[in-house]
Design an enzyme around this catalytic site. Structure first.
Site, PDB file in Angstrom:
ATOM      1  CG  LEU A 176      -2.121  -1.001   1.084  1.00  0.00           C
ATOM      2  CD1 LEU A 176      -2.959  -0.962   2.361  1.00  0.00           C
ATOM      3  CD2 LEU A 176      -3.010  -0.722  -0.131  1.00  0.00           C
ATOM      4  CB  CYS A 189      -6.463  -3.993   5.355  1.00  0.00           C
ATOM      5  SG  CYS A 189      -6.406  -3.135   3.805  1.00  0.00           S
ATOM      6  N   GLY A 225      -7.803 -11.023 -13.886  1.00  0.00           N
ATOM      7  CA  GLY A 225      -7.364 -11.580 -15.163  1.00  0.00           C
ATOM      8  C   GLY A 225      -8.095 -11.094 -16.398  1.00  0.00           C
TER       9      GLY A 225
HETATM   10  C1  LIG Z   1       0.762  -4.236  -8.180  1.00  0.00           C
HETATM   11  C2  LIG Z   1      -0.636  -4.352  -7.644  1.00  0.00           C
HETATM   12  C3  LIG Z   1      -1.085  -3.439  -6.685  1.00  0.00           C
HETATM   13  C4  LIG Z   1      -2.390  -3.544  -6.171  1.00  0.00           C
HETATM   14  N1  LIG Z   1      -2.826  -2.622  -5.266  1.00  0.00           N
HETATM   15  C5  LIG Z   1      -4.101  -2.688  -4.801  1.00  0.00           C
HETATM   16  C6  LIG Z   1      -4.599  -1.697  -3.895  1.00  0.00           C
HETATM   17  O1  LIG Z   1      -3.892  -0.744  -3.507  1.00  0.00           O
HETATM   18  N2  LIG Z   1      -5.889  -1.835  -3.443  1.00  0.00           N
HETATM   19  C7  LIG Z   1      -6.701  -2.870  -3.860  1.00  0.00           C
HETATM   20  O2  LIG Z   1      -7.864  -2.946  -3.435  1.00  0.00           O
HETATM   21  N3  LIG Z   1      -6.257  -3.780  -4.763  1.00  0.00           N
HETATM   22  C8  LIG Z   1      -4.998  -3.716  -5.226  1.00  0.00           C
HETATM   23  N4  LIG Z   1      -4.555  -4.649  -6.138  1.00  0.00           N
HETATM   24  C9  LIG Z   1      -5.469  -5.706  -6.612  1.00  0.00           C
HETATM   25  C10 LIG Z   1      -6.068  -5.360  -7.982  1.00  0.00           C
HETATM   26  O3  LIG Z   1      -6.822  -4.158  -7.910  1.00  0.00           O
HETATM   27  C11 LIG Z   1      -6.969  -6.504  -8.488  1.00  0.00           C
HETATM   28  O4  LIG Z   1      -7.984  -6.756  -7.549  1.00  0.00           O
HETATM   29  C12 LIG Z   1      -6.179  -7.800  -8.717  1.00  0.00           C
HETATM   30  O5  LIG Z   1      -4.899  -7.526  -9.213  1.00  0.00           O
HETATM   31  C13 LIG Z   1      -6.908  -8.749  -9.661  1.00  0.00           C
HETATM   32  O6  LIG Z   1      -7.102  -8.191 -10.932  1.00  0.00           O
HETATM   33  P1  LIG Z   1      -6.088  -8.449 -12.183  1.00  0.00           P
HETATM   34  O7  LIG Z   1      -5.911  -9.922 -12.305  1.00  0.00           O
HETATM   35  O8  LIG Z   1      -6.756  -7.810 -13.355  1.00  0.00           O
HETATM   36  O9  LIG Z   1      -4.814  -7.757 -11.812  1.00  0.00           O
HETATM   37  C14 LIG Z   1      -3.255  -4.570  -6.641  1.00  0.00           C
HETATM   38  C15 LIG Z   1      -2.789  -5.469  -7.614  1.00  0.00           C
HETATM   39  C16 LIG Z   1      -1.509  -5.370  -8.107  1.00  0.00           C
HETATM   40  C17 LIG Z   1      -1.058  -6.353  -9.167  1.00  0.00           C
END
Ligand SMILES: Cc1cc2nc3c(=O)[nH]c(=O)nc-3n(C[C@H](O)[C@H](O)[C@H](O)COP(=O)(O)O)c2cc1C
Length: 313
Positions: free
Chosen positions: A77, A134, A248
């Site tokens: 975070l 969290c 994804g």
């Molecule tokens: C580098 C990174 C940072 C992330 N930071 C947060 C965040 O600050 N707050 C949050 O709720 N989710 C965070 N996520 C989760 C993403 O918002 C999302 O829920 C998760 O990556 C699944 O989606 P995706 O497969 O399209 O990446 C983060 C994901 C990644 C990869």
């Protein structure tokens, strides 16, 4: 073609997106850098980087490693804190057409409530998304792993804001449906499904976990079948609020599958690390798919993979 979606049909304030494609929190910063790469105003919405009361520098390196079919992160975070966000970033968002939803995080219920109070009425902010993956300092467990704690945080935020509130659920639970139900009963306007799956890698040469923090969150293509099932299960429970599918998504077809499972919108995360324009590619892919299948209104495909009894509702 009507692609608009209302993410807060029962809220104090509406949250209508021009189309169902949002960026996922933590994968698009606060949108400022991407605004220089493509026309981000064409997106349906932006979920900003997870925000805490005070600035955070995040976890020790390494914070990102690749895995088969996905990636693992433990950013911790890292963010500029609420004061700098209100002072420096929100005034820029105010000039944008695309709605920005601020993703917030905390260690105690009071942190979420204070963030909500400080962000309420700030021009440029269209909604809040609660990251409940969290650890709660009071219980040591994640807020999102217990229905009562998840509901408590949701109610505390709603008492402090008139903004639409999305609650982002964690998949790291035995059964996600009671948690979804608890936050909806507490007043959540919409559900984002899902955050990352807890996971780790091992670096064989160092004989240590790959990530500096030890474990982290798995995202990317590997997450899609997991997230799809959870969207499907929550949609099946018919809780009466929109679901935003996340996990994804990198093509229009991925998004269409989420809509068929019961989502009304999608978020694009990890795909933007490979292709910064991925959210727009997803939007254009959705438009092409709907046109090719003679569908004028996005609503006509939502939940169509569900049994007939749900579609009839
Ligand atoms: C580098 C990174 C940072 C992330 N930071 C947060 C965040 O600050 N707050 C949050 O709720 N989710 C965070 N996520 C989760 C993403 O918002 C999302 O829920 C998760 O990556 C699944 O989606 P995706 O497969 O399209 O990446 C983060 C994901 C990644 C990869």
């Amino acid at each position: 073609m009507d692609l608009s979606v209302d993410l807060a049909p029962r809220g104090k304030r509406s949250l209508t997106l021009a189309n169902p494609v949002m960026t996922a929190s933590g994968c698009f910063g606060n949108g400022l850098e991407f605004a220089r790469i493509f026309d981000i105003q064409r997106l349906g919405g932006i979920a900003s980087k997870g925000l805490t009361l005070r600035p955070r520098s995040g976890n020790a390196q390494l914070r990102v490693v690749e895995t088969a079919g996905g990636m693992l992160n433990s950013i911790g975070l890292q963010n500029i804190g609420v004061e700098a966000l209100i002072r420096d970033v929100a005034p820029i968002w105010e000039g944008w057409r695309v709605p920005v939803i601020v993703n917030i995080a905390g260690e105690a219920v009071e942190d979420y409530a204070e963030l909500a109070a400080r962000l309420d009425g700030v021009p440029g902010i269209s909604g809040l998304e609660l990251n409940i993956s969290c650890p709660n300092v009071a219980s040591g467990l994640e807020f999102g792993s217990e229905p009562a704690a998840a509901a408590e945080v949701t109610s505390a935020v709603l008492r402090q804001t008139t903004l639409p509130v999305l609650v982002k659920l964690t998949p790291n639970v035995t059964d996600i449906v009671p948690i979804a139900r608890a936050v909806v009963e507490a007043g959540a306007d919409a559900l984002t499904v899902i955050n990352t799956v807890s996971a780790m890698t091992i670096d064989a040469e160092r004989r240590r976990p790959g990530l500096g923090w030890g474990s982290g969150g798995l995202s990317g293509p590997a997450l899609k079948p997991i997230a799809l099932r959870l969207v499907y299960r929550i949609a099946e429970a018919n809780l009466g609020v929109p679901i935003i599918g996340c996990g994804g998504v990198s093509s229009g077809l991925d998004a269409i599958e989420y809509f068929m499972a019961g989502a009304s919108a999608v978020q694009v995360g990890t795909a933007t690390f490979l292709n910064p324009r991925a959210p727009l590619d997803v939007l254009e892919g959705i438009e092409t798919w709907l046109r090719d299948h003679g569908i004028e209104n996005l609503r006509d495909i939502i939940g169509t993979a569900q049994p007939l009894r749900l579609q009839a509702d």
